[in-house]
Enzyme design. Structure first.
Site, mmCIF file in Angstrom:
data_model
loop_
_atom_site.group_PDB
_atom_site.id
_atom_site.type_symbol
_atom_site.label_atom_id
_atom_site.label_comp_id
_atom_site.label_asym_id
_atom_site.label_seq_id
_atom_site.Cartn_x
_atom_site.Cartn_y
_atom_site.Cartn_z
ATOM 1 N N ASP A 55 0.873 -1.180 0.000
ATOM 2 C CA ASP A 55 0.000 0.000 0.000
ATOM 3 C C ASP A 55 0.907 1.227 0.000
ATOM 4 O OD1 ASP A 55 -2.032 1.837 0.419
ATOM 5 O OD2 ASP A 55 -2.232 1.379 2.554
HETATM 6 C C1 SPV Z 1 -6.398 1.736 4.469
HETATM 7 O O1 SPV Z 1 -7.210 0.871 4.809
HETATM 8 O O2 SPV Z 1 -5.843 1.730 3.383
HETATM 9 C C2 SPV Z 1 -6.109 2.827 5.390
HETATM 10 C C3 SPV Z 1 -6.319 2.619 6.798
HETATM 11 O O3 SPV Z 1 -5.650 3.833 4.943
HETATM 12 S S1 SPV Z 1 -4.847 2.126 7.484
HETATM 13 O O4 SPV Z 1 -4.319 1.040 6.722
HETATM 14 O O5 SPV Z 1 -5.168 1.724 8.853
HETATM 15 O O6 SPV Z 1 -3.949 3.244 7.464
HETATM 16 MG MG MG Z 2 -5.038 3.737 2.968
#
Ligand code: SPV
Ligand code: MG
Length: 559
Positions: A55
């Site tokens: 991510d």
């Molecule tokens: C996501 O779910 O992509 C978020 C929330 O941004 S977190 O991963 O908790 O940052």
């Molecule tokens: Mg996110």
């Protein structure tokens, strides 16, 4: 109603709004079914599920939006889109807003990380935030671009994640609210809720606060609400649950090798069907597709043994007799396939091992010598549901006959050859052996020796059987019948009832229920008030019941 209006309404109601992270349409649907208020289209989850990548701003606006559109089609609850840094600068954010409004999304959330962002919890990666003014510029641009009045822009600060302290976090949150954000998310990776409880206590309250309790996961909804939060996002528990469930099931299958070994840990297929809306699709098919267009199962009754056909059938059942290079069965299957019927079951008995044609489901009637056609047919009872064709295993017919039958709207339709009428009146060269005769409600009442078009009106069957007085018969049942789902339900119910009532008695023309023919049960149904329609034809088929008929079939069949 725009998706955004639904979220606005939730925010106006008392209580915490509970959103759950989804990574695709299916998980979004499960979230809705579980009764949560909203879906969080998670950048973390979509990166993992769609591409199996970190991510870290690797997925594009287009990729993320495609998934969100799928979610929006699958659910009716509001969707909050995780838009990371907004896919660029303030101008890119404007485009992001427009696209999301059009996709039917309720809100976007944009964070003050520098592009490319890194998931808030990755240890050992660089953490930099953009200047407050720059993020305020993005928020102002987002609000300026918005055309759906209820659309929401959630501003997220990563100040606590980056270690910049509570004051900076609060300063940023206030600035973003001042810039026009509809809600503010102050993200934290503290192991306890204390940090955010303190921050929330100092919050001015000018816009609702959003919380993502991923690391401080022991906090309850009540604690969050009491601390002043309005929206909670359970961001990644659903995808983590699915990874665990898939991994465990895969291990079991790998070790056990039987897929059924995981039955106690997987949902039934029916649950998947229901989830994706198969019942609705079935209903739509019934309403909108032309009759005959739906799935049809063909059941061929080919168990019998007729000694008058010896020695032709010394080593094979009748359906395997060769007629000009193709067996009767091959011809039947070809005709069925030509009408798009691929779902074929066959009941074998005599010389069953000889029938091995592929793509057919086989059922065996090992009592073929002491039982009749009806008993054979019910050896394939699992097949007797939905729209069904019943075929005698010894007939060959023009495809046009099958096409005509498939168009019949009746619940029970029998193909009846009216040529029998003339054959009988004018004397056939070789009269058929034991024809299944049919008396119609409206007698044809004329001869067909001259040119003739079969009328389209009602052709109800009143009587059927081999023992009908010839002068009362109007046609011959050719051994081809079709049942609608409802007709088949009535047929199987009539069978069950008759098997009780006639257990040890004669049944219509049969000496015993065990020996009954298909036509005996049809007569029983007619007698108890069921409508049975005939689909009238004029020649175009052939039956092999005797050596003469076999010779005739050879001689007459058009290649
Ligand atoms: C996501 O779910 O992509 C978020 C929330 O941004 S977190 O991963 O908790 O940052
Ligand atoms: Mg996110």
């Amino acid at each position: 109603m725009h998706n955004a209006t639904k979220l606005r309404e939730l925010l106006r109601c008392p209580g915490l709004v509970k959103a759950v992270g989804a990574h695709d349409a299916l998980s979004a649907k499960l979230i809705q079914q579980a009764g949560f208020d909203a879906v969080w289209a998670s950048g973390f989850g979509i990166s993992a599920a769609l591409k199996c990548i970190p991510d870290a701003s690797f997925i594009t606006l287009t990729e993320q939006l495609d998934v969100e559109r799928n979610m929006a089609e699958a659910v009716s609850i509001p969707i909050i889109a995780d838009c990371d840094t907004g896919y660029g600068n303030a101008l890119n954010v404007m485009r992001t807003v427009t696209d999301h409004e059009r996709a039917g999304i309720a809100a976007i959330c944009i964070e003050d990380n520098v592009f490319p962002k890194r998931c808030s919890f990755y240890a050992g990666v660089r953490r930099e935030l953009i200047a407050i003014e720059e993020h305020c510029g993005k928020i102002k641009a987002a609000k300026a671009a918005q055309t759906v009045p209820d659309f929401l822009v959630i501003a997220r600060t990563e100040a606590l994640i980056a270690g910049w302290g509570q004051d900076e976090a609060l300063k940023r949150a206030e600035a973003y609210a001042e810039a026009g954000a509809d809600a503010v998310l102050i993200h934290s990776k503290s192991p306890t809720f204390d940090e955010l409880r303190t921050v929330a206590a100092k919050w001015s309250g000018r816009v609702p606060l959003v919380v993502v309790p991923t690391i401080f996961d022991g906090v309850t909804a009540t604690e969050l609400e009491e601390a002043g939060f309005k929206i909670v996002i359970y961001a990644n528990q659903a995808i983590r649950a699915s990874i665990r469930a898939m991994r465990d099931a895969l291990q079991v299958i790998k070790q056990d090798t039987r897929p059924g070994a995981v039955n106690d840990r997987i949902v039934k297929l029916k649950e998947v069907y229901d989830l994706v809306g198969v019942p609705q699709m079935e209903e739509d098919e019934r309403r909108f597709l032309p009759v005959g267009g739906e799935q049809v199962t063909a059941i061929i009754a080919a168990a019998g043994f007729e000694k008058q056909l010896l020695p032709l059938i010394e080593d094979k059942p009748k359906c395997l007799l060769d007629i000009k290079g193709k067996t009767i069965l091959e011809r039947q299957v070809a005709a069925l396939n030509e009408c798009d019927i691929k779902d074929i079951a066959l009941v074998r008995g005599y010389r069953k091992e000889a029938i091995t044609l592929p793509n057919i489901r086989y059922y065996d009637n090992d009592r073929y010598e002491e039982t009749g056609e009806l008993f054979s047919l019910f050896c394939a009872e699992p097949e007797l549901k939905g729209r069904c064709l019943i075929l005698y295993g010894d007939i060959i017919f023009d495809v046009a006959i099958l096409e005509k039958l498939l168009k019949s709207p009746a619940d029970i339709s029998l193909v009846v050859d009216l040529a029998w009428y003339d054959l009988h009146r004018h004397g056939a060269l070789t009269p058929p052996v034991n024809p299944d005769l049919v008396t119609l409600q409206t007698p044809p009442g004329k001869t067909y020796l001259s040119r003739y078009v079969i009328p389209d009106d009602e052709h109800r069957v009143l009587k059927i059987g081999q023992h009908l007085p010839h002068d009362q018969a109007h046609g011959e049942f050719i051994g081809l019948a079709m049942f609608s789902e409802k007709g088949m339900e009535a047929f199987t119910a009539a069978y069950r009832k008759a098997s009780q009532a006639y257990q040890s008695k004669g049944f219509h023309e049969a000496g015993s229920f065990l020996k009954a023919s298909f036509t005996d049960l049809i007569q029983e149904m007619i007698d108890s008030g069921h409508d049975v329609a005939s689909v009238p034809i004029f020649k175009g088929w052939m039956e092999v019941d005797s050596f003469e008929e076999y010779q005739k079939a050879w001689a007459k069949l058009r290649q």
